[in-house]
Design a protein around this motif. Structure first.
Motif, PDB file in Angstrom:
ATOM      1  N   ASN A  19       0.789  -1.226   0.000  1.00  0.00           N
ATOM      2  CA  ASN A  19       0.000   0.000   0.000  1.00  0.00           C
ATOM      3  C   ASN A  19       0.824   1.281   0.000  1.00  0.00           C
ATOM      4  O   ASN A  19       0.289   2.359   0.255  1.00  0.00           O
ATOM      5  CB  ASN A  19      -0.950   0.001   1.201  1.00  0.00           C
ATOM      6  N   SER A  20       2.099   1.164  -0.234  1.00  0.00           N
ATOM      7  CA  SER A  20       2.928   2.367  -0.324  1.00  0.00           C
ATOM      8  C   SER A  20       4.018   2.127  -1.361  1.00  0.00           C
ATOM      9  O   SER A  20       4.235   1.007  -1.806  1.00  0.00           O
ATOM     10  CB  SER A  20       3.559   2.695   1.030  1.00  0.00           C
ATOM     11  N   LYS A  21       4.651   3.178  -1.742  1.00  0.00           N
ATOM     12  CA  LYS A  21       5.740   3.054  -2.713  1.00  0.00           C
ATOM     13  C   LYS A  21       7.094   3.006  -2.018  1.00  0.00           C
ATOM     14  O   LYS A  21       8.118   3.243  -2.634  1.00  0.00           O
ATOM     15  CB  LYS A  21       5.678   4.221  -3.693  1.00  0.00           C
ATOM     16  N   LEU A  22       7.065   2.697  -0.724  1.00  0.00           N
ATOM     17  CA  LEU A  22       8.300   2.621   0.044  1.00  0.00           C
ATOM     18  C   LEU A  22       8.988   1.282  -0.185  1.00  0.00           C
ATOM     19  O   LEU A  22       8.339   0.258  -0.380  1.00  0.00           O
ATOM     20  CB  LEU A  22       8.011   2.780   1.536  1.00  0.00           C
ATOM     21  N   TYR A  27      11.082   1.958   5.217  1.00  0.00           N
ATOM     22  CA  TYR A  27      10.119   1.833   6.302  1.00  0.00           C
ATOM     23  C   TYR A  27      10.642   1.017   7.483  1.00  0.00           C
ATOM     24  O   TYR A  27       9.983   0.919   8.507  1.00  0.00           O
ATOM     25  CB  TYR A  27       8.765   1.288   5.830  1.00  0.00           C
ATOM     26  N   SER A  28      11.831   0.477   7.383  1.00  0.00           N
ATOM     27  CA  SER A  28      12.352  -0.332   8.487  1.00  0.00           C
ATOM     28  C   SER A  28      12.634   0.500   9.735  1.00  0.00           C
ATOM     29  O   SER A  28      12.332   0.076  10.847  1.00  0.00           O
ATOM     30  CB  SER A  28      13.602  -1.090   8.069  1.00  0.00           C
TER      31      SER A  28
END
Length: 66
Positions: A19-22, A27-28
């Motif tokens: 759900n994200s482009k990360l 995001y860690s």
């Protein structure tokens, strides 16, 4: 319990990927920060009653922790 935590963490990671482009290294750090805050809260709650016993009394009431 550990397997349940591991499952929840993998599910959260899957949601972030889907759900994200990360990418994982983006995001860690926020996820690890949340895990640390949860750990710190659990440790504090475990000794909160003991800390409150040592607080000085003010007008018959102990000073409250936030």
């Amino acid at each position: 319990m550990v397997s349940q935590l591991e499952s929840s963490l993998w599910e959260a990671a899957d949601q972030l990927r889907a759900n994200s482009k990360l990418i994982a290294n983006e995001y860690s750090m926020p996820v690890l920060g949340l895990i640390f805050l949860r750990h710190a809260t659990n440790r504090f709650n475990a000794v909160k009653a003991e800390i409150e016993k040592g607080l000085s009394s003010r007008g018959g009431k102990n000073a409250r922790l936030p």
